[in-house]
Design a protein around this motif. Sequence first.
Motif, short mmCIF file in Angstrom:
data_model
loop_
_atom_site.label_atom_id
_atom_site.label_comp_id
_atom_site.label_asym_id
_atom_site.label_seq_id
_atom_site.Cartn_x
_atom_site.Cartn_y
_atom_site.Cartn_z
N THR A 12 12.81 -5.61 7.96
CA THR A 12 12.52 -4.59 6.94
C THR A 12 11.41 -5.06 6.00
O THR A 12 10.58 -4.26 5.56
CB THR A 12 13.82 -4.31 6.13
N ASP A 13 11.39 -6.36 5.68
CA ASP A 13 10.37 -6.89 4.75
C ASP A 13 8.96 -6.56 5.22
O ASP A 13 8.11 -6.14 4.43
CB ASP A 13 10.48 -8.42 4.64
N GLN A 14 8.73 -6.75 6.52
CA GLN A 14 7.37 -6.51 7.04
C GLN A 14 7.01 -5.03 6.99
O GLN A 14 5.87 -4.66 6.76
CB GLN A 14 7.25 -7.03 8.47
N ILE A 15 8.04 -4.17 7.17
CA ILE A 15 7.80 -2.72 7.11
C ILE A 15 7.46 -2.31 5.66
O ILE A 15 6.53 -1.55 5.41
CB ILE A 15 9.03 -1.97 7.66
N ILE A 16 8.21 -2.89 4.72
CA ILE A 16 7.92 -2.54 3.31
C ILE A 16 6.56 -3.09 2.88
O ILE A 16 5.80 -2.40 2.18
CB ILE A 16 9.06 -3.05 2.39
N ASP A 17 6.22 -4.31 3.31
CA ASP A 17 4.89 -4.86 2.98
C ASP A 17 3.81 -3.91 3.45
O ASP A 17 2.86 -3.61 2.75
CB ASP A 17 4.67 -6.22 3.68
N ARG A 18 3.97 -3.43 4.69
CA ARG A 18 2.99 -2.52 5.27
C ARG A 18 2.90 -1.22 4.45
O ARG A 18 1.83 -0.70 4.16
CB ARG A 18 3.39 -2.20 6.72
N MET A 19 4.08 -0.72 4.08
CA MET A 19 4.11 0.52 3.32
C MET A 19 3.40 0.34 1.97
O MET A 19 2.66 1.21 1.51
CB MET A 19 5.58 0.93 3.12
N MET A 20 3.64 -0.82 1.34
CA MET A 20 3.04 -1.07 0.01
C MET A 20 1.52 -1.08 0.09
O MET A 20 0.83 -0.67 -0.84
CB MET A 20 3.53 -2.41 -0.53
N ALA A 21 1.02 -1.55 1.23
CA ALA A 21 -0.44 -1.66 1.38
C ALA A 21 -1.08 -0.35 1.83
O ALA A 21 -2.31 -0.25 1.87
CB ALA A 21 -0.75 -2.77 2.38
N ASN A 22 -0.27 0.65 2.18
CA ASN A 22 -0.83 1.91 2.70
C ASN A 22 -0.09 3.09 2.09
O ASN A 22 0.65 3.80 2.76
CB ASN A 22 -0.69 1.96 4.23
N ARG A 23 -0.30 3.32 0.79
CA ARG A 23 0.47 4.37 0.12
C ARG A 23 -0.33 5.65 -0.07
O ARG A 23 -1.53 5.61 -0.30
CB ARG A 23 0.95 3.86 -1.24
N THR A 24 0.40 6.78 0.08
CA THR A 24 -0.19 8.09 -0.22
C THR A 24 0.76 8.76 -1.20
O THR A 24 1.67 8.12 -1.73
CB THR A 24 -0.29 8.95 1.06
N ALA A 25 0.61 10.08 -1.35
CA ALA A 25 1.52 10.78 -2.28
C ALA A 25 2.86 11.08 -1.64
O ALA A 25 3.75 11.63 -2.27
CB ALA A 25 0.85 12.07 -2.73
N ASP A 26 3.05 10.75 -0.34
CA ASP A 26 4.27 11.11 0.38
C ASP A 26 5.01 9.85 0.86
O ASP A 26 4.74 9.33 1.95
CB ASP A 26 3.90 12.01 1.56
N PRO A 27 5.95 9.33 0.06
CA PRO A 27 6.62 8.07 0.43
C PRO A 27 7.39 8.16 1.75
O PRO A 27 7.47 7.17 2.48
CB PRO A 27 7.58 7.79 -0.73
N ASP A 28 7.92 9.34 2.06
CA ASP A 28 8.70 9.49 3.29
C ASP A 28 7.78 9.29 4.52
O ASP A 28 8.13 8.58 5.46
CB ASP A 28 9.31 10.90 3.30
N LEU A 29 6.60 9.87 4.43
CA LEU A 29 5.64 9.70 5.52
C LEU A 29 5.13 8.25 5.57
O LEU A 29 5.02 7.65 6.65
CB LEU A 29 4.46 10.67 5.34
N ASP A 30 4.85 7.69 4.40
CA ASP A 30 4.37 6.29 4.35
C ASP A 30 5.36 5.37 5.04
O ASP A 30 4.98 4.47 5.80
CB ASP A 30 4.20 5.81 2.90
N LEU A 31 6.67 5.61 4.77
CA LEU A 31 7.70 4.75 5.37
C LEU A 31 7.70 4.91 6.89
O LEU A 31 7.72 3.92 7.63
CB LEU A 31 9.08 5.11 4.80
N LEU A 32 7.66 6.16 7.36
CA LEU A 32 7.70 6.38 8.81
C LEU A 32 6.48 5.74 9.50
O LEU A 32 6.62 5.11 10.55
CB LEU A 32 7.74 7.88 9.12
#
Length: 546
Positions: free
Chosen positions: A451-471
């Motif tokens: 999960t850590d690596q997925i969250i790191d990736r999400m943090m570095a690639n954010r838009t206005a839609d967190p649900d999409l960023d996570l997926l």
Amino acid sequence: MTFSVFYRQEMLAKLKAQQYDLLIIGGGITGAGIALDAASRGLKTALIEKNDFAFGTSSRSTKLIHGGLRYLKQLEFALVKEVGSERAIVHQLAPHLVVPEKMLLPLYEKRGLGYWLTSIGLKIYDWLAGVKAEDQRRMLTKPQTLQYEPLLKTDDVKGGAIYAEYRTDDARLTIEIAKMAFAKGADLINYVSVVDFIYTDEQVTGVKVTDETTGDEFNINATTVVNAAGPWVDELRLINKSKTTKHLHLTKGVHIVIPYHRLPVRQAIYFDVPDGRMIFAIPRGRITYVGTTDTDYSGDRNVVFATNEDARYLIEGINGTFPSVHLTLADIESSWAGLRPLIHEEGKSASELSRKDEIFESPTGLISIAGGKLTGYRKMAERVVDLVIRKKFEDRDLPPCTTHLLALTPNRLNDVAAVAEYKKQVVARIATLGLKGEDAASLIHLYGRQTDQIIDRMMANRTADPDLDLLLAELWYLLHHEMIVKANDFFVRRTGLLYFDLPRLVKLLDPALQSMAHYLNWDIDRLREERSAMEEIIQQTLLFKN
Ligand code: FAD
């Protein structure tokens, strides 16, 4: 090389060039378990899967690591002892993925085994499985049972019992075992099918395969070949001309998925239905899933789905047990259907057939394994690898099986307490990203510390839609580490969205496909093909409505 489609050409080149000690056909839990056991003992191992890993039965089970209480009724003590004891071991190997789950067993006036027989039966169950004192079965009075589950019909409930089982995600368990086999040196590939065998002096010495992504054909050489093709085991035995009177008997099992608010059971429950069978209702996040049926099957093994009759049987079972919910077919959000590759026994019906595994050896040296359970994968693998070593590699000084000590993910969370502690950290990290506590729970259940690596990736690639960023962060991680080739590998088996969150899948399908097209260089035709394949798969989960 990593376990990724980006290294597919390198993996194919290796498979063509090497002489393997052991080649396994089938990337379900049985094949993956054998690959891990063999590679960890030092055998040069390859595994070939014609579809995606866990495409067959290993993504369509009830998703329990359980002792099989009903096998006690069939007096299968050895089976209950083996799989019952395995539960605690598999939990230890992946505590984030094999999670303790208390099961409620309601007891009725005029149905089932009755209070005292159940009490004794569960005592034997706990004893056979070596369950710790604090987790052993607890008998409940009628008021206690109704407190555990207020939705139960009040008039004929006599009491109940609470006993210990484990819940998992079968496809994720399979993929983690496959990844660990790769880490131990095995070569594994999906979308390559075995179409024939190679023989030397009438002994199997390899396989002829087709790369399903290109149509290329090539050979792979191996001293021993194991057929772990689940429901397809007999198809390969037929090609090998070794299908005997001992053969498979396929039975179909269906699960339906109901939004949790329409079937808000407080915990997993195992209940009787009018024909004397028992079915599970298991809450998982935003849904509750219910199953299973058990009927003889002789249709297409590649496309198995719930029929209208299957769905009605389960809905009637639910409404008879929880009379206030009034479910109809319209409440079903998704479904899945799988085939049990059981060994045929003359005169026995689908539910009477034994769930024991069995090994067949052909005169040409092909070893086939069938039957068994998700829960018993490790012991099945041990038996197969012991046999392979006895037959071909006794001259080598190979160690005994050690898979009971091999964590299934690197940097494993060691126990339930470590999982809970890690969840607190993840909740704190994702709070700033617009995600909720439930997201942390489901990420950890799927990926553990990955999960850590997925969250790191999400943090570095954010838009206005967190649900999409996570997926998209999950997709990025799984493309790089879990050998996704097609869109449905991601949506069905790596994330389980097809079953557990179909509305989210539908909402995010297009942007996820665009992202896959970008990483995998898909042209517009391939993108269209993947989209329509996903539409067809979604349709299949809802075919029972016809
Ligand atoms: P599969 O998972 O089917 O794997 C075989 C693989 O071989 C497939 O992926 C297939 O694509 C591949 N293959 C076939 N032919 C070829 C070829 N020519 N070349 C290359 N690859 C090929 N067990 C439990 O412990 N707990 C449960 O809760 C539970 N619930 C169940 C519920 C249902 C409805 C069913 C049907 C089963 C359940 N089981 C459960 C049993 C368990 O799921 C199965 O025993 C197990 O998944 C079988 O795994 P497998 O690897 O043998 O077969």
